[in-house]
Design a protein around this motif. Structure first.
Motif, PDB file in Angstrom:
ATOM      1  N   VAL A 130      76.608  64.981 -10.562  1.00 37.19           N
ATOM      2  CA  VAL A 130      75.990  65.642  -9.410  1.00 37.19           C
ATOM      3  C   VAL A 130      75.566  64.568  -8.411  1.00 37.19           C
ATOM      4  O   VAL A 130      74.865  63.617  -8.768  1.00 37.19           O
ATOM      5  CB  VAL A 130      74.765  66.479  -9.829  1.00 37.19           C
ATOM      6  CG1 VAL A 130      74.126  67.124  -8.610  1.00 37.19           C
ATOM      7  CG2 VAL A 130      75.163  67.536 -10.847  1.00 37.19           C
ATOM      8  N   THR A 131      75.992  64.724  -7.155  1.00 37.55           N
ATOM      9  CA  THR A 131      75.658  63.777  -6.089  1.00 37.55           C
ATOM     10  C   THR A 131      74.952  64.520  -4.967  1.00 37.55           C
ATOM     11  O   THR A 131      75.383  65.611  -4.571  1.00 37.55           O
ATOM     12  CB  THR A 131      76.933  63.107  -5.540  1.00 37.55           C
ATOM     13  OG1 THR A 131      77.634  62.473  -6.614  1.00 37.55           O
ATOM     14  CG2 THR A 131      76.589  62.074  -4.477  1.00 37.55           C
ATOM     15  N   ASP A 132      73.822  63.925  -4.457  1.00 33.32           N
ATOM     16  CA  ASP A 132      73.120  64.579  -3.357  1.00 33.32           C
ATOM     17  C   ASP A 132      73.548  63.975  -2.027  1.00 33.32           C
ATOM     18  O   ASP A 132      74.321  63.007  -1.976  1.00 33.32           O
ATOM     19  CB  ASP A 132      71.601  64.540  -3.558  1.00 33.32           C
ATOM     20  CG  ASP A 132      71.010  63.139  -3.462  1.00 33.32           C
ATOM     21  OD1 ASP A 132      71.647  62.243  -2.871  1.00 33.32           O
ATOM     22  OD2 ASP A 132      69.883  62.940  -3.969  1.00 33.32           O
ATOM     23  N   GLU A 133      73.058  64.547  -0.932  1.00 29.39           N
ATOM     24  CA  GLU A 133      73.506  64.126   0.395  1.00 29.39           C
ATOM     25  C   GLU A 133      72.995  62.741   0.786  1.00 29.39           C
ATOM     26  O   GLU A 133      73.447  62.175   1.783  1.00 29.39           O
ATOM     27  CB  GLU A 133      73.070  65.152   1.445  1.00 29.39           C
ATOM     28  CG  GLU A 133      71.584  65.359   1.542  1.00 29.39           C
ATOM     29  CD  GLU A 133      71.211  66.450   2.531  1.00 29.39           C
ATOM     30  OE1 GLU A 133      70.005  66.615   2.779  1.00 29.39           O
ATOM     31  OE2 GLU A 133      72.115  67.122   3.064  1.00 29.39           O
ATOM     32  N   LEU A 134      72.083  62.169  -0.013  1.00 31.58           N
ATOM     33  CA  LEU A 134      71.612  60.809   0.239  1.00 31.58           C
ATOM     34  C   LEU A 134      72.394  59.777  -0.572  1.00 31.58           C
ATOM     35  O   LEU A 134      72.133  58.585  -0.481  1.00 31.58           O
ATOM     36  CB  LEU A 134      70.121  60.696  -0.089  1.00 31.58           C
ATOM     37  CG  LEU A 134      69.185  61.605   0.714  1.00 31.58           C
ATOM     38  CD1 LEU A 134      67.737  61.404   0.269  1.00 31.58           C
ATOM     39  CD2 LEU A 134      69.325  61.337   2.212  1.00 31.58           C
TER      40      LEU A 134
END
Length: 258
Positions: A130-134
């Motif tokens: 899972v990768t966030d927008e930051l």
């Protein structure tokens, strides 16, 4: 003058305070996403037992706690040094999910992934990232056993038979989707019939006593015509389940004149 000085000093202090707060806001650190309650198993049952079947699907689910919006979820599944058999292919699955329902704070991941019917059975590695927008990312991994939906075992089949009599064949069948039928195909390997002999090819599908059963013993006595030419015959036993999956077993039997 004093009043003006105090006012200017207050304005300066207020400006420094607001600037400090703004700087603090700019430097706020967001933690990487947290993945919890990661579960997977047989899709039709939404099982959490870490097993799936060829030709079926895998149910996967996970809760994601993300302080910043999620930008992508990547799922990969691949084998661990499995030998590819005849009519089988390697399975190396990877998909990046960017559905709108995932690109939020704290989404729940829920997918069903089809498992090809023509891959080797065995242990497969699963990885969820899972990768966030930051740009923060977190991964979690595990293993799942991919099994054959049909297994055959405990074979007891005669290797020779005198024509005009019968031979015995039995074995155990386990079929998680239920048995559709069991077919027996017997034919000669390049035998030329002699005088008084008739070419013998046998094929029959058995359903009674087997249809829709998930575990059963196949047990039959098959007659060999007295006119069948002597020689080696090829035998193919095929079990088909209710989902159209098949499992075969091949062997030979010698038909003798006496």
């Amino acid at each position: 003058m004093k009043t003006n000085f105090k006012f200017l000093a207050f304005i300066t202090f207020l400006g420094l305070f607001l600037n400090s707060c703004s700087s603090d806001d700019d430097n706020v650190a967001f933690n990487a996403p947290i993945i919890s309650n990661f579960e997977y198993g047989e899709g039709s049952e939404h099982s959490t037992e870490q097993v799936a079947y060829k030709g079926s699907d895998i149910h996967l689910e996970a809760e994601i706690n993300a302080e910043a919006k999620v930008s992508s979820i990547t799922l990969s599944i691949h084998a661990h040094d499995l030998t590819v058999g005849d009519d089988e292919v390697d399975w190396d699955f990877e998909q990046v999910f960017t559905d709108s329902n995932y690109l939020v704070i704290n989404p729940t991941f829920h997918e069903h992934i089809d498992v090809p019917a023509n891959i080797p059975a065995g242990e497969y590695h699963i990885e969820l990232i899972v990768t966030d927008e930051l740009g923060n990312s977190t991964e979690i991994e595990g293993h799942i056993d991919v099994l054959d939906p049909i297994t055959l075992s405990d074979f007891s089949i005669d290797t020779s038979v005198v024509r005009g009599s019968d031979f015995h064949a039995e074995f155990m069948v386990n079929a998680v989707n239920g048995i559709h039928n069991i077919t027996v195909d017997i034919h000669a390997d390049g035998i030329t019939p002699g005088e008084g002999e008739v070419e013998w090819d046998f094929e029959q599908a058995y359903e009674e006593g087997y249809h829709e059963q998930t575990e059963v013993e196949f047990h039959k006595h098959i007659d060999v015509p007295v006119t069948a030419p002597a020689g080696e015959y090829h035998m193919l036993f095929t079990v088909e389940d209710e989902n159209g999956n098949t499992k075969t077993y091949e062997t030979h039997i010698d038909v003798t004149a006496s």
